[in-house]
Design a protein around this motif. Sequence first.
Motif, mmCIF file in Angstrom:
data_model
loop_
_atom_site.group_PDB
_atom_site.id
_atom_site.type_symbol
_atom_site.label_atom_id
_atom_site.label_comp_id
_atom_site.label_asym_id
_atom_site.label_seq_id
_atom_site.Cartn_x
_atom_site.Cartn_y
_atom_site.Cartn_z
ATOM 1 N N PHE A 85 5.758 5.477 -7.033
ATOM 2 C CA PHE A 85 4.681 6.143 -6.302
ATOM 3 C C PHE A 85 4.470 5.498 -4.929
ATOM 4 O O PHE A 85 4.275 6.199 -3.934
ATOM 5 C CB PHE A 85 3.391 6.131 -7.119
ATOM 6 N N ALA A 86 4.540 4.176 -4.860
ATOM 7 C CA ALA A 86 4.358 3.482 -3.573
ATOM 8 C C ALA A 86 5.495 3.810 -2.610
ATOM 9 O O ALA A 86 5.256 4.080 -1.429
ATOM 10 C CB ALA A 86 4.277 1.972 -3.791
ATOM 11 N N ALA A 87 6.729 3.807 -3.089
ATOM 12 C CA ALA A 87 7.879 4.096 -2.219
ATOM 13 C C ALA A 87 7.808 5.523 -1.679
ATOM 14 O O ALA A 87 8.020 5.760 -0.483
ATOM 15 C CB ALA A 87 9.185 3.875 -2.974
ATOM 16 N N VAL A 88 7.478 6.466 -2.549
ATOM 17 C CA VAL A 88 7.404 7.868 -2.126
ATOM 18 C C VAL A 88 6.207 8.077 -1.203
ATOM 19 O O VAL A 88 6.314 8.772 -0.181
ATOM 20 C CB VAL A 88 7.358 8.811 -3.347
ATOM 21 N N SER A 89 5.073 7.475 -1.523
ATOM 22 C CA SER A 89 3.894 7.602 -0.663
ATOM 23 C C SER A 89 4.167 7.077 0.737
ATOM 24 O O SER A 89 3.776 7.705 1.730
ATOM 25 C CB SER A 89 2.704 6.841 -1.271
ATOM 26 N N GLU A 90 4.839 5.937 0.812
ATOM 27 C CA GLU A 90 5.175 5.374 2.123
ATOM 28 C C GLU A 90 6.148 6.278 2.872
ATOM 29 O O GLU A 90 5.980 6.540 4.056
ATOM 30 C CB GLU A 90 5.783 3.980 1.954
ATOM 31 N N HIS A 91 7.139 6.787 2.160
ATOM 32 C CA HIS A 91 8.139 7.669 2.769
ATOM 33 C C HIS A 91 7.502 8.951 3.311
ATOM 34 O O HIS A 91 7.938 9.479 4.334
ATOM 35 C CB HIS A 91 9.214 7.996 1.732
ATOM 36 N N LEU A 92 6.487 9.421 2.631
ATOM 37 C CA LEU A 92 5.831 10.682 3.004
ATOM 38 C C LEU A 92 4.515 10.465 3.740
ATOM 39 O O LEU A 92 3.689 11.371 3.818
ATOM 40 C CB LEU A 92 5.586 11.526 1.746
#
Length: 128
Positions: A85-92
């Motif tokens: 969730f953190a990786a995707v949130s940062e990416h988006l």
Amino acid sequence: MPHMAIEYSANLDAKVDMNELCALVSRTILATGLFEPGAVRVRAFRTEAYAIADRLPENGFIDMSFRIGKGRSAEEKKRTGEAIFAAVSEHLASLFTTPHFALSLEIREIDAELNWKKNAIHPRLRGK
């Protein structure tokens, strides 16, 4: 197993490179050290028909459904979900600058007795 299915609203096509997002999620899953490379599947499904919240045309979503086999502790599952969730949130991050985007993730354990698999990739990656 693990299999990540990413469902997303069609209006995100111009804003998100889904191949890049799938690769990021795959790398993040593997970085946990909890899953064999030959078992990881990440795929994205474009949703043409949807109604989000107040139905404004700029509203978009990504819903991630992560199915895993049994055998991980609650802490391992939580740590994995938080990492993804953190990786995707940062990416988006740019999508969160407007009030029109929703991101979700759910982890589900698969019942081993009701799950059948045949995988020719494992032996190759295991060197056998």
